[in-house]
Design an enzyme around this catalytic site. Structure first.
Site, PDB file in Angstrom:
ATOM      1  N   LYS A  69       0.821  -1.221   0.000  1.00 34.09           N
ATOM      2  CA  LYS A  69       0.000   0.000   0.000  1.00 34.09           C
ATOM      3  C   LYS A  69       0.855   1.272   0.000  1.00 34.09           C
ATOM      4  CE  LYS A  69      -4.202  -1.754   2.197  1.00 34.09           C
ATOM      5  NZ  LYS A  69      -5.196  -1.531   3.263  1.00 34.09           N
ATOM      6  N   ASP A 105     -10.119   2.859   1.954  1.00 38.77           N
ATOM      7  CA  ASP A 105     -10.280   2.415   3.347  1.00 38.77           C
ATOM      8  C   ASP A 105     -10.842   3.563   4.193  1.00 38.77           C
ATOM      9  OD1 ASP A 105      -9.319  -0.157   3.005  1.00 38.77           O
ATOM     10  OD2 ASP A 105      -7.256   0.347   3.545  1.00 38.77           O
TER      11      ASP A 105
HETATM   12  P1  NAP Z   1       0.311  -3.151   9.917  1.00 47.26           P
HETATM   13  O1  NAP Z   1       0.625  -1.891   9.202  1.00 47.26           O
HETATM   14  O2  NAP Z   1       1.196  -4.326   9.825  1.00 47.26           O
HETATM   15  O3  NAP Z   1       0.149  -2.758  11.486  1.00 47.26           O
HETATM   16  C1  NAP Z   1      -0.043  -3.755  12.456  1.00 47.26           C
HETATM   17  C2  NAP Z   1      -0.399  -3.125  13.805  1.00 47.26           C
HETATM   18  O4  NAP Z   1      -0.712  -4.184  14.713  1.00 47.26           O
HETATM   19  C3  NAP Z   1       0.752  -2.329  14.425  1.00 47.26           C
HETATM   20  O5  NAP Z   1       0.224  -1.239  15.142  1.00 47.26           O
HETATM   21  C4  NAP Z   1       1.367  -3.365  15.379  1.00 47.26           C
HETATM   22  O6  NAP Z   1       2.026  -2.788  16.495  1.00 47.26           O
HETATM   23  C5  NAP Z   1       0.127  -4.056  15.867  1.00 47.26           C
HETATM   24  N1  NAP Z   1       0.435  -5.384  16.393  1.00 47.26           N
HETATM   25  C6  NAP Z   1       0.923  -6.462  15.694  1.00 47.26           C
HETATM   26  N2  NAP Z   1       1.066  -7.520  16.526  1.00 47.26           N
HETATM   27  C7  NAP Z   1       0.708  -7.102  17.767  1.00 47.26           C
HETATM   28  C8  NAP Z   1       0.633  -7.732  19.030  1.00 47.26           C
HETATM   29  N3  NAP Z   1       0.989  -9.030  19.196  1.00 47.26           N
HETATM   30  N4  NAP Z   1       0.175  -7.017  20.089  1.00 47.26           N
HETATM   31  C9  NAP Z   1      -0.203  -5.718  19.943  1.00 47.26           C
HETATM   32  N5  NAP Z   1      -0.154  -5.047  18.757  1.00 47.26           N
HETATM   33  C10 NAP Z   1       0.299  -5.738  17.684  1.00 47.26           C
HETATM   34  O7  NAP Z   1      -1.145  -3.688   9.521  1.00 47.26           O
HETATM   35  P2  NAP Z   1      -2.367  -2.816   8.944  1.00 47.26           P
HETATM   36  O8  NAP Z   1      -2.289  -2.764   7.469  1.00 47.26           O
HETATM   37  O9  NAP Z   1      -2.437  -1.548   9.736  1.00 47.26           O
HETATM   38  O10 NAP Z   1      -3.622  -3.768   9.294  1.00 47.26           O
HETATM   39  C11 NAP Z   1      -4.071  -3.910  10.617  1.00 47.26           C
HETATM   40  C12 NAP Z   1      -5.317  -4.790  10.643  1.00 47.26           C
HETATM   41  O11 NAP Z   1      -6.400  -4.131   9.974  1.00 47.26           O
HETATM   42  C13 NAP Z   1      -5.131  -6.139   9.934  1.00 47.26           C
HETATM   43  O12 NAP Z   1      -5.760  -7.132  10.710  1.00 47.26           O
HETATM   44  C14 NAP Z   1      -5.867  -5.947   8.619  1.00 47.26           C
HETATM   45  O13 NAP Z   1      -6.374  -7.155   8.103  1.00 47.26           O
HETATM   46  C15 NAP Z   1      -7.006  -5.027   9.065  1.00 47.26           C
HETATM   47  N6  NAP Z   1      -7.585  -4.246   7.945  1.00 47.26           N
HETATM   48  C16 NAP Z   1      -8.901  -4.460   7.650  1.00 47.26           C
HETATM   49  C17 NAP Z   1      -9.490  -3.744   6.640  1.00 47.26           C
HETATM   50  C18 NAP Z   1     -10.938  -3.976   6.327  1.00 47.26           C
HETATM   51  O14 NAP Z   1     -11.377  -3.587   5.233  1.00 47.26           O
HETATM   52  N7  NAP Z   1     -11.696  -4.568   7.215  1.00 47.26           N
HETATM   53  C19 NAP Z   1      -8.751  -2.796   5.899  1.00 47.26           C
HETATM   54  C20 NAP Z   1      -7.406  -2.583   6.240  1.00 47.26           C
HETATM   55  C21 NAP Z   1      -6.830  -3.324   7.277  1.00 47.26           C
HETATM   56  P3  NAP Z   1       3.612  -2.429  16.438  1.00 47.26           P
HETATM   57  O15 NAP Z   1       3.689  -1.052  15.838  1.00 47.26           O
HETATM   58  O16 NAP Z   1       4.013  -2.476  17.855  1.00 47.26           O
HETATM   59  O17 NAP Z   1       4.269  -3.487  15.587  1.00 47.26           O
END
Ligand code: NAP
Length: 281
Positions: A69, A105
């Site tokens: 992205k 999004d």
């Molecule tokens: P990302 O950029 O990889 O960010 C992941 C986030 O999760 C970071 O803040 C990370 O914290 C945190 N995290 C990971 N493991 C953790 C743990 N064990 N304990 C606490 N925090 C943890 O991912 P993203 O793109 O933002 O996506 C996040 C979620 O949103 C995913 O599940 C994705 O599928 C979902 N999503 C859904 C939609 C939808 O349309 N429904 C759209 C977009 C995203 P750190 O900074 O500490 O690593």
């Protein structure tokens, strides 16, 4: 001779788990648009080539997902303001060989809240996470002028960076979050925690700090332990399927200029999720 179908697809790595092909294809079919929504698994070293291929006639554009992205940003010719602010492109539109990047999004996140009649401008919100999804949410919450936004993240430094960039408050993801939760109308899980069906992004006991009227919204598009724990406390919940469908509907609108058939997309997305859950249990 029949024309080949228009092409549109999902760029990511991996992409096989995605529900988008099912409900996007159903939308094209419902409107009689001769397009095929394909999976385009793209390792980072092939990203330039993939983006070049989007400029071809007959390609409507693409959705972009993890981990591309942010990288998509530099590979399009024009970027919509909301995508620039979010620092991420999830939709690319090919207009005569010129590529436009957008972030659907942002409206996708708000749509399920609007459908419930949630008074967005009045909200105090706690957002868990500081990754790409959290950034999109902060853009959305900024657009509707929420009353107060707190962001909490496992890596506190990243929450602080977002707080500075978006003019919101940062708080630690531990007991010190309780006073922020006590004032919240909405708790959003934008971390990647919950897909395993076992883990929570915060100590479940912290949910007791939320007012009884608070809403818990998890971007994960399955029922998660967080949502289950919230319901056990009598709180209303929303999972991420609505956001997924609405971001897809906005992409569809951008590619085709047509009103997306939301009912069809919803029905097919729900069925695809059910089929996925049956196959993994
Ligand atoms: P990302 O950029 O990889 O960010 C992941 C986030 O999760 C970071 O803040 C990370 O914290 C945190 N995290 C990971 N493991 C953790 C743990 N064990 N304990 C606490 N925090 C943890 O991912 P993203 O793109 O933002 O996506 C996040 C979620 O949103 C995913 O599940 C994705 O599928 C979902 N999503 C859904 C939609 C939808 O349309 N429904 C759209 C977009 C995203 P750190 O900074 O500490 O690593």
């Amino acid at each position: 001779m029949a024309c080949p179908p228009l092409a549109v697809g999902l760029i990511g790595y991996p992409v096989e788990h995605s529900l988008s092909p099912a409900f996007q294809q159903a939308a094209f079919d419902a409107l009689g648009i001769p397009a095929r929504y394909e999976l385009w698994p793209t390792p980072p070293e092939s990203l330039d080539e993939r983006f070049r291929s989007l400029r071809a006639p007959g390609v409507l554009g693409a959705n972009v997902t993890v981990p591309h992205k942010r990288a998509a940003f530099a590979r399009v010719d024009h970027v919509a303001g909301r995508a620039r602010r979010a620092g991420a492109v999830n939709t690319v539109v090919n207009r005569g060989g010129t590529l436009y990047g957008d972030n659907t999004d942002v409206p996708g996140f708000l749509a399920p809240l609007r459908e419930r009649g949630v008074p967005l401008a009045d909200l105090a919100v706690v957002v868990l996470g500081a990754g790409g999804a959290a950034r999109g949410i902060l853009v959305a919450l900024g657009e509707v002028g929420c009353r107060q936004v707190t962001v909490a993240n496992r890596t506190a430094e990243r929450a602080h960076e977002l707080a500075v960039e978006f003019g919101v408050v940062a708080a630690p993801l531990d007991q010190r979050l309780a006073p922020h939760l006590a004032r919240a109308d909405l708790l959003v899980n934008a971390t990647s925690v919950g897909w395993d069906g076992a883990s929570l992004p915060l100590d479940a006991a912290l949910l007791d700090a939320l007012p009884a009227t608070a809403l818990v919204y998890d971007l994960t598009y399955h029922d998660t332990p967080l949502l289950q724990a919230a319901r056990r406390r009598g709180l209303e919940t929303i999972d991420g399927l609505g956001m997924l469908v609405h971001q897809g509907a906005e992409s569809f609108r951008l590619w085709t200029g047509r009103e997306p058939p939301l009912e069809v997309m919803w029905r097919v997305a729900l069925a695809a999720r059910q089929a996925r859950e049956r196959s993994t249990h």
